[in-house]
Design a protein around this motif. Structure first.
Motif: not given
Length: 201
Positions: A101-125
């Motif tokens: 039910d999440t707004h589609e444009s935001v739901r489609d970006q979840v994976a990218t935001w997850r990557l942003v957070i992993q990079l910010e936490q230096r979880n490069y693997a």
């Protein structure tokens, strides 16, 4: 007419609060965690649940996420948690947005935001495995005879290369990940991006 005026002012107030929340987050992102980050969290949270005092993913109404600015407020809360070093909490906020039910444009970006957070936490693997998983998904689409684009993979590679090259710690893991991301860009024929990275870093 008076009712319309009240509604207009209410909408304007919400827009101002939303923009102010993002502004405070970005200032904190540039300058380091500060009181502004706490203020940003309060502003985002009061848009989502004005009657609740403490920000908690479990208290968010799923129906609220149909509204784009509310869904993007959840993204803001995830990024704030990440900036505070709270990885698990950040991922819990993003998990909310995977609801159908999440707004589609935001739901489609979840994976990218997850990557942003992993990079910010230096979880490069973890970031590297996410990119490889995306590549496997794109290849599966191609093998099924369907049209596919590698634009997402290229964007993720560029983002990853910049994050690693700009990392102030510059550990061996960081350097290896940066080399891998830049090499992958070159393999994909993205020499302009490689040259831009070389000039910048």
């Amino acid at each position: 007419v008076e009712v319309d005026r009240v509604r207009q002012l209410g909408s304007l107030r919400i827009e101002v609060q939303f923009l102010l929340a993002w502004s405070k987050y970005y200032v904190a992102w540039l300058d380091g965690p500060s009181q502004r980050l706490t203020e940003s969290r309060s502003l985002f949270w009061s848009l989502l649940e004005p009657k609740e005092k403490f920000a908690d993913p479990d208290r968010v109404s799923k129906s609220a996420l149909e509204v784009e600015y509310l869904a993007r407020s959840v993204v803001g809360l995830a990024l704030i948690a990440s900036l505070n070093g709270q990885l698990q909490n950040a991922l819990e906020w993003l998990e909310l947005l995977e609801n159908e039910d999440t707004h589609e444009s935001v739901r489609d970006q979840v994976a990218t935001w997850r990557l942003v957070i992993q990079l910010e936490q230096r979880n490069y693997a973890v970031a590297k495995e996410m990119i490889k998983k995306l590549e496997r998904q794109e290849n599966a689409v191609l093998n099924a005879g369907l049209e596919s684009s590698n634009d997402s993979k290229l964007a993720w590679l560029r983002m990853s290369a910049v994050a690693a090259l700009a990392d102030s710690l510059q550990t061996e893991e960081t350097n290896q990940f940066a080399r891998w991301a830049v090499t992958e860009l070159a393999v994909q024929g993205q020499m302009q991006s490689v040259l831009e990275l070389a000039r910048r870093f």
